[in-house]
Design a protein around this motif. Sequence first.
Motif, mmCIF file in Angstrom:
data_model
loop_
_atom_site.group_PDB
_atom_site.id
_atom_site.type_symbol
_atom_site.label_atom_id
_atom_site.label_comp_id
_atom_site.label_asym_id
_atom_site.label_seq_id
_atom_site.Cartn_x
_atom_site.Cartn_y
_atom_site.Cartn_z
ATOM 1 N N VAL A 91 0.834 -1.203 0.000
ATOM 2 C CA VAL A 91 0.000 0.000 0.000
ATOM 3 C C VAL A 91 0.869 1.253 0.000
ATOM 4 N N GLU A 92 1.901 1.243 0.816
ATOM 5 C CA GLU A 92 2.771 2.418 0.908
ATOM 6 C C GLU A 92 3.573 2.627 -0.370
ATOM 7 N N ARG A 93 3.888 1.548 -1.098
ATOM 8 C CA ARG A 93 4.572 1.709 -2.392
ATOM 9 C C ARG A 93 3.682 2.445 -3.386
ATOM 10 N N LEU A 94 2.362 2.287 -3.242
ATOM 11 C CA LEU A 94 1.421 2.992 -4.113
ATOM 12 C C LEU A 94 1.203 4.445 -3.706
ATOM 13 N N ALA A 95 1.404 4.731 -2.429
ATOM 14 C CA ALA A 95 1.021 6.034 -1.878
ATOM 15 C C ALA A 95 1.598 7.235 -2.628
ATOM 16 N N PRO A 96 2.885 7.240 -3.029
ATOM 17 C CA PRO A 96 3.419 8.427 -3.704
ATOM 18 C C PRO A 96 3.237 8.413 -5.221
ATOM 19 N N LEU A 97 2.393 7.536 -5.740
ATOM 20 C CA LEU A 97 2.208 7.405 -7.188
ATOM 21 C C LEU A 97 0.857 7.953 -7.613
ATOM 22 N N THR A 98 0.792 8.449 -8.836
ATOM 23 C CA THR A 98 -0.472 8.913 -9.399
ATOM 24 C C THR A 98 -0.588 8.433 -10.826
ATOM 25 N N GLY A 99 -1.819 8.214 -11.263
ATOM 26 C CA GLY A 99 -2.082 7.868 -12.650
ATOM 27 C C GLY A 99 -2.315 9.086 -13.523
ATOM 28 N N ARG A 100 -2.218 10.284 -12.956
ATOM 29 C CA ARG A 100 -2.406 11.530 -13.713
ATOM 30 C C ARG A 100 -1.079 12.035 -14.259
ATOM 31 N N ASP A 101 -1.091 12.416 -15.540
ATOM 32 C CA ASP A 101 0.099 12.989 -16.175
ATOM 33 C C ASP A 101 -0.339 14.183 -17.002
ATOM 34 N N PRO A 102 0.089 15.401 -16.614
ATOM 35 C CA PRO A 102 1.066 15.715 -15.557
ATOM 36 C C PRO A 102 0.473 15.559 -14.156
ATOM 37 N N VAL A 103 1.363 15.496 -13.191
ATOM 38 C CA VAL A 103 0.962 15.340 -11.795
ATOM 39 C C VAL A 103 0.214 16.596 -11.350
ATOM 40 N N PRO A 104 -0.991 16.457 -10.791
ATOM 41 C CA PRO A 104 -1.738 17.648 -10.340
ATOM 42 C C PRO A 104 -0.973 18.416 -9.261
ATOM 43 N N ALA A 105 -1.126 19.719 -9.279
ATOM 44 C CA ALA A 105 -0.442 20.569 -8.298
ATOM 45 C C ALA A 105 -0.912 20.289 -6.880
ATOM 46 N N THR A 106 -2.100 19.716 -6.728
ATOM 47 C CA THR A 106 -2.636 19.434 -5.397
ATOM 48 C C THR A 106 -2.010 18.200 -4.758
ATOM 49 N N LYS A 107 -1.295 17.402 -5.543
ATOM 50 C CA LYS A 107 -0.673 16.205 -4.991
ATOM 51 C C LYS A 107 0.507 16.596 -4.098
ATOM 52 N N ALA A 108 0.783 15.751 -3.098
ATOM 53 C CA ALA A 108 1.872 16.033 -2.158
ATOM 54 C C ALA A 108 3.223 16.026 -2.871
ATOM 55 N N GLU A 109 4.169 16.775 -2.304
ATOM 56 C CA GLU A 109 5.517 16.823 -2.854
ATOM 57 C C GLU A 109 6.106 15.412 -2.885
ATOM 58 N N GLY A 110 6.763 15.088 -3.988
ATOM 59 C CA GLY A 110 7.350 13.760 -4.119
ATOM 60 C C GLY A 110 6.474 12.784 -4.871
ATOM 61 N N CYS A 111 5.229 13.159 -5.135
ATOM 62 C CA CYS A 111 4.331 12.295 -5.889
ATOM 63 C C CYS A 111 4.779 12.266 -7.352
ATOM 64 N N ARG A 112 4.748 11.101 -7.986
ATOM 65 C CA ARG A 112 5.178 10.981 -9.377
ATOM 66 C C ARG A 112 4.189 10.149 -10.181
ATOM 67 N N PHE A 113 4.183 10.366 -11.487
ATOM 68 C CA PHE A 113 3.314 9.622 -12.385
ATOM 69 C C PHE A 113 3.842 8.207 -12.567
ATOM 70 N N GLU A 114 2.941 7.246 -12.517
ATOM 71 C CA GLU A 114 3.310 5.842 -12.733
ATOM 72 C C GLU A 114 2.161 5.149 -13.480
ATOM 73 N N PRO A 115 2.395 4.737 -14.733
ATOM 74 C CA PRO A 115 1.320 4.093 -15.490
ATOM 75 C C PRO A 115 1.042 2.655 -15.069
ATOM 76 N N ASP A 116 2.046 1.965 -14.519
ATOM 77 C CA ASP A 116 1.860 0.563 -14.118
ATOM 78 C C ASP A 116 1.829 0.471 -12.598
ATOM 79 N N LYS A 117 0.680 0.763 -12.027
ATOM 80 C CA LYS A 117 0.545 0.766 -10.572
ATOM 81 C C LYS A 117 0.659 -0.650 -9.993
ATOM 82 N N PHE A 118 0.066 -1.626 -10.654
ATOM 83 C CA PHE A 118 0.145 -3.000 -10.160
ATOM 84 C C PHE A 118 1.607 -3.446 -10.064
ATOM 85 N N GLY A 119 2.369 -3.225 -11.129
ATOM 86 C CA GLY A 119 3.765 -3.627 -11.137
ATOM 87 C C GLY A 119 4.586 -2.886 -10.103
ATOM 88 N N ALA A 120 4.342 -1.591 -9.962
ATOM 89 C CA ALA A 120 5.103 -0.793 -9.003
ATOM 90 C C ALA A 120 4.871 -1.247 -7.574
#
Length: 221
Positions: A91-120
């Motif tokens: 769960v925590e490995r998913l926490a800093p990831l987003t499926g939005r590209d570009p990353v929304p400004a409202t997301k916490a610092e350090g959040c990054r785009f990741e298209p393969d959430k299951f794999g990550a």
Amino acid sequence: MDTAPLSALPAAQAATHLTVEPSILYFGTPVVLLSTENGDGSFNLAPMSSAWALGQTVVLGLGGDGQTAHNLAARPELVINLPTADQWPAVERLAPLTGRDPVPATKAEGCRFEPDKFGAAGLTAEPSHLVRPPRVAECPLQLEARAARVRPDVTGEFVIVEAAVRRVHADARIVVPGTDHIDPGAWAPLLYSFRHYFGLGPELGHSYRTRTPRGPAGPAV
């Protein structure tokens, strides 16, 4: 100096209250992983901790700028996957990831785009029966559902989703044999309290309405 847990304090000591303004109010809620369908037919997986059930409806609270909210507004099918307490690292490995590209400004610092959430997260996508988004194979409780209502909350920052559950999948090890009941003694959900992960402690008792009362030999069938 160590602080004793509240349950260990005399009643007189435990009765003192302070007026506080916490930045969050996650006072202890279950963690779920939501799988939804992206616009290109791929799938998103996102952790969240504002979920509660009423009958066969699960109410979800989501950030308005997240990929999950955008997906459900256009494609209402989803799976509500409930991990166990020992799955918190995934769960925590998913926490800093987003499926939005570009990353929304409202997301916490350090959040990054990741298209393969299951794999990550190191999790496995498993086909659903009634909806397009896949289940998380490692989660012992999986709810296939459809968002019946998606609306903004009173602040405009979040989205409230009312999801109608269509099918429930449960690991055989958490089902009372010969019934459709989840065994609360075998089920160990992951809880989120003020941004810390916890599991359940020992059972203290049960509601008079339970269908699975537990005795010395375990739950009644």
